[in-house]
Design an enzyme around this catalytic site. Structure first.
Site, PDB file in Angstrom:
ATOM      1  N   SER A 242       0.838  -1.189   0.000  1.00 49.66           N
ATOM      2  CA  SER A 242       0.000   0.000   0.000  1.00 49.66           C
ATOM      3  C   SER A 242       0.887   1.259   0.000  1.00 49.66           C
ATOM      4  O   SER A 242       1.798   1.356  -0.817  1.00 49.66           O
ATOM      5  CB  SER A 242      -0.956  -0.047   1.200  1.00 49.66           C
ATOM      6  OG  SER A 242      -1.981   0.892   1.071  1.00 49.66           O
TER       7      SER A 242
ATOM      8  N   ASP B 118      -8.714  -6.610  -4.519  1.00 49.24           N
ATOM      9  CA  ASP B 118      -8.366  -5.269  -4.018  1.00 49.24           C
ATOM     10  C   ASP B 118      -9.010  -4.207  -4.915  1.00 49.24           C
ATOM     11  O   ASP B 118      -8.680  -4.118  -6.096  1.00 49.24           O
ATOM     12  CB  ASP B 118      -6.842  -5.137  -4.016  1.00 49.24           C
ATOM     13  CG  ASP B 118      -6.355  -3.828  -3.384  1.00 49.24           C
ATOM     14  OD1 ASP B 118      -7.182  -2.945  -3.101  1.00 49.24           O
ATOM     15  OD2 ASP B 118      -5.132  -3.711  -3.175  1.00 49.24           O
TER      16      ASP B 118
ATOM     17  N   HIS C 224      -8.188  -5.055  -0.178  1.00 52.54           N
ATOM     18  CA  HIS C 224      -6.874  -4.447   0.029  1.00 52.54           C
ATOM     19  C   HIS C 224      -6.157  -5.040   1.251  1.00 52.54           C
ATOM     20  O   HIS C 224      -4.941  -5.214   1.246  1.00 52.54           O
ATOM     21  CB  HIS C 224      -7.057  -2.942   0.195  1.00 52.54           C
ATOM     22  CG  HIS C 224      -5.784  -2.151   0.208  1.00 52.54           C
ATOM     23  ND1 HIS C 224      -4.918  -2.130  -0.861  1.00 52.54           N
ATOM     24  CD2 HIS C 224      -5.222  -1.355   1.148  1.00 52.54           C
ATOM     25  CE1 HIS C 224      -3.885  -1.350  -0.576  1.00 52.54           C
ATOM     26  NE2 HIS C 224      -4.047  -0.873   0.636  1.00 52.54           N
TER      27      HIS C 224
END
Lengths: 382, 382
Positions: A157, A322, A355
């Protein structure tokens, strides 16, 4: 090392605060005369100093990536599934460095720490940072630890964004870059979520323009809303359905605003527990660093041009479920790397959670990491 | 009828407030002794009373669906692209009825209107409503207008949910049901968005437990956040990218929290203008009606069983870029209708904007509506 911890755990760990004495010139133009970084390390640095791995954390992460802080601690660090003896990031082979970023709220210099010039918390006087600033700060940390070149820089991320920036800004200091569940820059929708989160915090009367410390309060409602909003983007629609259905907690509707659906209860709990451990000014700063991240920008809006500076070899990992940073965004990174003539492997992990999967011990994911890092370790001579 | 309006416009329209004298028993168990509904009608009811079409509005909609309120009015009603002489919902053939739902804030009885029992606005004393309650109220309106059976009941989003509920609860009163961009019930993610919007309003200190009218304030920040959040779900990620890119309004980052990206400016503007025209208690009520909608629930969680009561024929329309109520959700409706042995047509409209596309004059969409409603009109003898 300890008793009672799992055999594949790094066991008891002790964070330490490392002073960075060099002045740091930031993208905003200001200079931090010095700062401190909260750091944990796992494993042993070899004599050649060739086996160091840097872990970059995501929006709400910190230095406590693996192991336990005391014998009664029941929750290990945030990436304990991946870091430890025999685990994909194998602490028998690697010297792993994990830090709380500059601007954080878990011990590193940030808005909630005391400004030595005023004797009060920085609050809104703390500068907004960029991912480039973090790389600068982390490079000074590497100097302090005697690490000239990382065997690998790894992050998911926002952490993956730091990894990319490392390869561009400090090309000779990164052998391998592991970019997980990231994007080359935010989409308008990503920025929209961040903006609403910020407005929730900024418009909370208890925010006091960021000086809430002086008022003995915390912008609870705003920070809670921001975190609830974040959680929508961390889970896939399917995962939310599987996790909560639209399960009612009660048979009859209440016809009021009490919790009626499991997902409401989940969000309120997540929001509340976040408020108890996170600083609102740091949250604002982190979302701005995300919005500002755009390595192509300084290279004529050409991501490949940015990556042409890189010397690292890359592993890019995306997760099928995601929707915050979808596989499409990872493929943009891969395409730019290919155009730049860089060495890149790409893995798409079949997943369901969204995610958040980058934090999960998914077997396919762990195999990919293990295989790739085995090669990294062999090259590092460990 | 008027001068200066387009030839295919219904022109100048005059809303009227229709009193509903009959007591209305609500799903929450309470009884409204009487209520008023703000209504606009377009076209002429034929002698057989067979050409009436009901328009059900979505979350923030109202009775003003077509035409203009005065000669200087530059913005027509919210579905003017579809309603007018020669348009898909052709006012040369149909008598079109559009209302502000019970609980609304544009003139119908709702939280912001005066409770005759106290002489003060209802505020939080106004009951939370369900889609079933709206159908009950709309059926009383049909009685008042002398309409025994609707040639068609039409609605998008939350409006489409009212359409479905009409066919189940008042089967003999609906000839055709047009269910546009809807879902058979909310997903956990849908509820999550609603819950955060509600928490934003409820936690605004200016909300005063819903009695903000008495304090001469409005929960501006909370309602603004709620609306900004809604807009994320109304636009597709692609549409946001196309519309705003991540275009910076400035060349240099500001390193503060001013507007820097176009999407921030858009969201703040949308939020602000909404606060000036919408009531916070109505917003809460609308989101709860959405969360509660679940016609399968009263039929053993079997949507087909619910639809077996229906007598209407159905047109279900979905939009390819809609991620709030995706085509998959429309197909759930179609599958249940097929299992129930109902007559159903399904159209998937290729679109780019997202959920908002149901309000747009997309040629393929307009053709489908026009063709279907031509059949409805012929059956109605107009």
């Amino acid at each position: 090392m300890s008793t009672g911890f799992p055999a594949d755990s790094v066991g008891l760990v002790q964070p330490r605060r490392i002073p960075i004495a060099q002045p740091l010139t930031l993208d905003c133009g200001r200079v931090l005369p010095q700062h401190e970084l909260m750091v944990e390390t796992y494993g042993t640095l070899n004599a050649a100093h060739s086996n160091a791995v840097l872990i970059c954390h995501a929006l709400s992460g910190d230095h406590h990536a693996a192991g336990f802080h005391d014998a009664q601690d029941r929750k290990p660090g945030w990436w304990d599934s991946c870091i430890g003896p025999g685990k994909p990031i194998d602490t028998n082979r690697f010297f792993v460095v994990s830090l709380n970023n500059l601007g954080g709220c878990q011990g590193s210099t940030g808005p909630s720490t005391v400004n030595p010039e005023t004797g009060r918390p920085y609050g809104p006087d703390f500068p907004l940072l960029t991912v480039r600033d973090w790389v600068r700060s982390q490079a000074l940390l590497a100097d302090a630890l005697g690490i000239g070149r990382w065997a690998a820089v790894v992050g998911g991320s926002l952490g993956g964004m730091q990894v990319m920036q490392w390869t561009i800004d400090q090309p000779e200091r990164v052998a391998h870059a592991l970019v997980i569940a990231a994007a080359p820059k935010l989409s308008a929708q990503n920025i929209a979520f961040n903006e609403i989160a910020r407005q929730a915090i900024l418009s909370d009367p208890d925010f006091h323009g960021g000086r809430f410390y002086d008022h003995g309060v915390v912008p609870t409602h705003g920070l809670k809303l921001a975190r609830m909003l974040g959680h929508i983007t961390y889970l896939s629609d399917e995962a939310m359905r599987a996790k909560f259905g639209r399960l009612q907690r009660v048979n009859q509707f209440s016809f009021n605003f009490d919790v009626e659906f499991e997902v409401e209860s989940y969000l309120r709990y997540q929001g509340q527990s976040f408020v108890e451990r996170f600083d609102a000014n740091t949250y604002l700063l982190m979302t701005k660093a995300l919005d500002y991240f755009d390595p192509a920008r300084e290279h004529g809006d050409d991501l490949a041009a940015a990556f042409r500076r890189a010397q690292a070899r890359f592993l890019v990992i995306a997760f099928s479920s995601d929707w915050r940073f979808s596989p499409q965004r990872s493929r943009e990174i891969v395409r730019a790397l290919v155009r730049a003539g860089r060495d890149v492997s790409y893995a798409l992990i079949e997943s369901t959670l969204g995610h958040d999967d980058f934090l999960m011990p998914i077997p396919q994911y762990q195999r990919v990491l293990r295989d790739y890092l085995d090669r990294v370790a062999r090259e590092a001579g460990t």
